[in-house]
Design a protein around this motif. Structure first.
Motif, PDB file in Angstrom:
ATOM      1  N   LEU A   1       0.720  75.402 -54.028  1.00 39.92           N
ATOM      2  CA  LEU A   1      -0.718  75.303 -53.756  1.00 39.92           C
ATOM      3  C   LEU A   1      -1.179  73.844 -53.755  1.00 39.92           C
ATOM      4  N   ILE A   2      -0.711  73.076 -54.736  1.00 43.01           N
ATOM      5  CA  ILE A   2      -1.098  71.656 -54.808  1.00 43.01           C
ATOM      6  C   ILE A   2      -0.591  70.903 -53.576  1.00 43.01           C
ATOM      7  N   LEU A   3       0.669  71.132 -53.226  1.00 47.80           N
ATOM      8  CA  LEU A   3       1.234  70.450 -52.063  1.00 47.80           C
ATOM      9  C   LEU A   3       0.501  70.827 -50.778  1.00 47.80           C
ATOM     10  N   MET A   4       0.152  72.104 -50.644  1.00 50.26           N
ATOM     11  CA  MET A   4      -0.527  72.555 -49.424  1.00 50.26           C
ATOM     12  C   MET A   4      -1.941  71.986 -49.335  1.00 50.26           C
ATOM     13  N   VAL A   5      -2.631  71.905 -50.466  1.00 47.97           N
ATOM     14  CA  VAL A   5      -3.977  71.331 -50.462  1.00 47.97           C
ATOM     15  C   VAL A   5      -3.924  69.864 -50.037  1.00 47.97           C
ATOM     16  N   VAL A   6      -2.949  69.103 -50.573  1.00 48.28           N
ATOM     17  CA  VAL A   6      -2.811  67.695 -50.199  1.00 48.28           C
ATOM     18  C   VAL A   6      -2.452  67.573 -48.714  1.00 48.28           C
ATOM     19  N   ALA A   7      -1.554  68.449 -48.257  1.00 48.70           N
ATOM     20  CA  ALA A   7      -1.151  68.416 -46.850  1.00 48.70           C
ATOM     21  C   ALA A   7      -2.342  68.677 -45.928  1.00 48.70           C
ATOM     22  N   ILE A   8      -3.139  69.683 -46.260  1.00 48.55           N
ATOM     23  CA  ILE A   8      -4.312  70.000 -45.433  1.00 48.55           C
ATOM     24  C   ILE A   8      -5.324  68.858 -45.474  1.00 48.55           C
ATOM     25  N   PHE A   9      -5.511  68.282 -46.659  1.00 48.49           N
ATOM     26  CA  PHE A   9      -6.454  67.166 -46.815  1.00 48.49           C
ATOM     27  C   PHE A   9      -6.051  65.982 -45.937  1.00 48.49           C
ATOM     28  N   MET A  10      -4.744  65.749 -45.828  1.00 52.66           N
ATOM     29  CA  MET A  10      -4.277  64.649 -44.979  1.00 52.66           C
ATOM     30  C   MET A  10      -4.316  65.025 -43.498  1.00 52.66           C
ATOM     31  N   PHE A  11      -4.084  66.299 -43.202  1.00 49.91           N
ATOM     32  CA  PHE A  11      -3.968  66.718 -41.800  1.00 49.91           C
ATOM     33  C   PHE A  11      -5.322  66.839 -41.097  1.00 49.91           C
ATOM     34  N   LEU A  12      -6.342  67.280 -41.811  1.00 47.53           N
ATOM     35  CA  LEU A  12      -7.624  67.582 -41.159  1.00 47.53           C
ATOM     36  C   LEU A  12      -8.246  66.374 -40.452  1.00 47.53           C
ATOM     37  N   PRO A  13      -8.284  65.172 -41.055  1.00 47.32           N
ATOM     38  CA  PRO A  13      -8.858  64.034 -40.312  1.00 47.32           C
ATOM     39  C   PRO A  13      -8.075  63.706 -39.039  1.00 47.32           C
TER      40      PRO A  13
ATOM     41  N   TYR B   1      -7.943  64.116 -33.115  1.00 50.26           N
ATOM     42  CA  TYR B   1      -7.248  64.595 -31.913  1.00 50.26           C
ATOM     43  C   TYR B   1      -8.185  65.452 -31.060  1.00 50.26           C
ATOM     44  N   LEU B   2      -8.963  66.307 -31.712  1.00 48.58           N
ATOM     45  CA  LEU B   2      -9.897  67.145 -30.963  1.00 48.58           C
ATOM     46  C   LEU B   2     -10.977  66.313 -30.280  1.00 48.58           C
ATOM     47  N   THR B   3     -11.339  65.201 -30.921  1.00 48.76           N
ATOM     48  CA  THR B   3     -12.409  64.361 -30.362  1.00 48.76           C
ATOM     49  C   THR B   3     -11.927  63.451 -29.248  1.00 48.76           C
ATOM     50  N   THR B   4     -10.771  62.810 -29.467  1.00 48.81           N
ATOM     51  CA  THR B   4     -10.296  61.783 -28.529  1.00 48.81           C
ATOM     52  C   THR B   4      -9.063  62.192 -27.749  1.00 48.81           C
ATOM     53  N   GLY B   5      -8.369  63.224 -28.231  1.00 51.65           N
ATOM     54  CA  GLY B   5      -7.119  63.607 -27.583  1.00 51.65           C
ATOM     55  C   GLY B   5      -5.963  62.710 -27.978  1.00 51.65           C
ATOM     56  N   LEU B   6      -6.187  61.844 -28.975  1.00 46.90           N
ATOM     57  CA  LEU B   6      -5.160  60.905 -29.422  1.00 46.90           C
ATOM     58  C   LEU B   6      -4.801  61.173 -30.879  1.00 46.90           C
ATOM     59  N   VAL B   7      -3.564  60.787 -31.251  1.00 48.06           N
ATOM     60  CA  VAL B   7      -3.106  60.893 -32.640  1.00 48.06           C
ATOM     61  C   VAL B   7      -2.651  59.499 -33.083  1.00 48.06           C
ATOM     62  N   PRO B   8      -3.606  58.662 -33.518  1.00 45.32           N
ATOM     63  CA  PRO B   8      -3.229  57.300 -33.871  1.00 45.32           C
ATOM     64  C   PRO B   8      -2.505  57.190 -35.217  1.00 45.32           C
ATOM     65  N   LYS B   9      -2.734  58.159 -36.104  1.00 43.31           N
ATOM     66  CA  LYS B   9      -2.145  58.087 -37.450  1.00 43.31           C
ATOM     67  C   LYS B   9      -0.897  58.964 -37.529  1.00 43.31           C
ATOM     68  N   ILE B  10       0.138  58.551 -36.818  1.00 41.95           N
ATOM     69  CA  ILE B  10       1.386  59.319 -36.776  1.00 41.95           C
ATOM     70  C   ILE B  10       2.022  59.449 -38.164  1.00 41.95           C
ATOM     71  N   PRO B  11       2.112  58.357 -38.969  1.00 48.13           N
ATOM     72  CA  PRO B  11       2.706  58.505 -40.311  1.00 48.13           C
ATOM     73  C   PRO B  11       1.982  59.535 -41.172  1.00 48.13           C
ATOM     74  N   THR B  12       0.652  59.556 -41.115  1.00 49.62           N
ATOM     75  CA  THR B  12      -0.115  60.531 -41.891  1.00 49.62           C
ATOM     76  C   THR B  12       0.207  61.950 -41.443  1.00 49.62           C
ATOM     77  N   LEU B  13       0.334  62.141 -40.130  1.00 48.46           N
ATOM     78  CA  LEU B  13       0.676  63.454 -39.596  1.00 48.46           C
ATOM     79  C   LEU B  13       2.056  63.897 -40.068  1.00 48.46           C
ATOM     80  N   ILE B  14       2.997  62.981 -40.067  1.00 49.90           N
ATOM     81  CA  ILE B  14       4.365  63.317 -40.497  1.00 49.90           C
ATOM     82  C   ILE B  14       4.391  63.691 -41.976  1.00 49.90           C
ATOM     83  N   VAL B  15       3.713  62.861 -42.790  1.00 47.56           N
ATOM     84  CA  VAL B  15       3.698  63.144 -44.233  1.00 47.56           C
ATOM     85  C   VAL B  15       3.026  64.480 -44.519  1.00 47.56           C
ATOM     86  N   SER B  16       1.927  64.770 -43.853  1.00 48.11           N
ATOM     87  CA  SER B  16       1.250  66.049 -44.080  1.00 48.11           C
ATOM     88  C   SER B  16       2.141  67.213 -43.672  1.00 48.11           C
TER      89      SER B  16
END
Length: 316
Positions: free
Chosen positions: A239-251, A256-271
């Motif tokens: 549960l703790i890991l999933m909450v942190v993952a979602i917290f990192m993934f949502l921004p 991506y929904l706004t611009t169609g871009l994923v500039p924070k690739i490391p954050t996406l990978i870690v999440s």
């Protein structure tokens, strides 16, 4: 048929007090056999205990857990009273504790110091804090109808069912914590009675190291919670890991929904890795919980076998 009572006293350098402890318990339980297991004492504890009328044996593996392991293996009785050799536990409670076991009302009776005089008599404030902390942890992690009032007490009574079914893993002062958790996890019958506590007399010193042994006790609670309650342990981790993952993934996802871009690739990978770790942790919890439940079923079957053997011994 008279019931066999064994008083178990693990000792290490208790020459100042052991004679009084043996004498007091012989007075309160004259029919009992007093066993003193000397754990490599450097004084004449063993000689004094033997002169006082105790059966003296030796355990050469250092540590209270090792001593209790040998006592439980070696001695057969209908009731076991465990106490310390430092004269901190009054013997006058032994009969009441013993009767609860012999009447079938308890598999383990806990001599509860914390509800009596412990906090007034004990002069070590960190010991007071540690006892309260350990008690709080166990009552939180093993929450059920039975609330444990004193986890670390060395004054207890046991039924032969408890003694012969308890797998001792601890080597030192973690033994009382292990006993308590085992009884709670296996749904054994517990009773507590308040007992007055006396601080050690002048010249007698505690062998328990507040910080080192305290850390060992907390680690024992952690390990046994992981082993006995794997679904809760790994579920909370997931549960703790999933909450942190979602917290990192949502921004990242919102951008991506706004611009169609994923500039924070490391954050996406870690999440993504954290999310994967959460799923693996949850899967481990489910698998280990099945194993733990099967172990409990095996334990219940072994308890039935032990009871049959004990009944046969009583009849013979």
């Amino acid at each position: 048929m008279s019931k066999k009572i064994a008083v178990l006293i693990p000792c290490y350098n208790e020459s100042l007090t052991i004679e009084k402890v043996v004498t007091d318990f012989k007075k309160e339980l004259p029919e009992a056999t007093i066993y003193v297991y000397d754990n490599n004492s450097k004084d004449n504890t063993a000689e004094i205990a033997q002169k006082a009328g105790a059966v003296v044996r030796h355990e050469y593996r250092q540590g209270k857990g090792n001593v209790i392991r040998s006592m439980f293996r070696d001695i057969d009785a209908d009731c076991y009273i465990m106490t310390d050799g430092d004269d901190t536990y009054p013997a006058e409670y032994a009969r009441q504790m013993c009767d609860l076991v012999l009447d079938g009302k308890a598999d383990m009776v806990i001599g509860d110091r914390l509800s009596a005089t412990y906090f007034e008599e004990n002069k070590r404030p960190f010991h007071n804090f540690g006892n309260s902390l350990v008690r709080g942890c166990i009552n939180t992690f093993w929450s059920n109808k039975t609330k444990i009032l004193d986890v670390m007490t060395g004054y207890r009574a046991f039924s032969p069912m408890f003694v012969k079914s308890f797998p001792i893993l601890s080597q030192g002062f973690e033994i009382e914590t292990e006993m308590t958790i085992h009884a709670l996890d296996k749904n054994l019958l517990l009773q507590s009675i308040p007992v007055n506590y006396r601080d050690r007399p002048a010249g007698s010193f505690s062998k328990l190291n507040t910080y080192v042994d305290g850390a060992k006790v907390l680690m024992t609670i952690f390990n046994l919670y992981r082993n006995y309650r794997p679904l809760r342990f790994f579920g909370m981790t997931a549960l703790i890991l999933m909450v942190v993952a979602i917290f990192m993934f949502l921004p990242v996802f919102a951008e991506y929904l706004t611009t169609g871009l994923v500039p924070k690739i490391p954050t996406l990978i870690v999440s993504g890795l954290l999310g994967l770790a959460a799923m693996l942790s949850a899967a481990c919890g489910v698998i280990l919980d099945v194993i733990a439940n099967n172990a409990r079923k095996d334990f219940e079957l072994k308890m039935n076998m032990i009871k049959i053997l004990l009944q046969r011994e009583q009849k013979s």
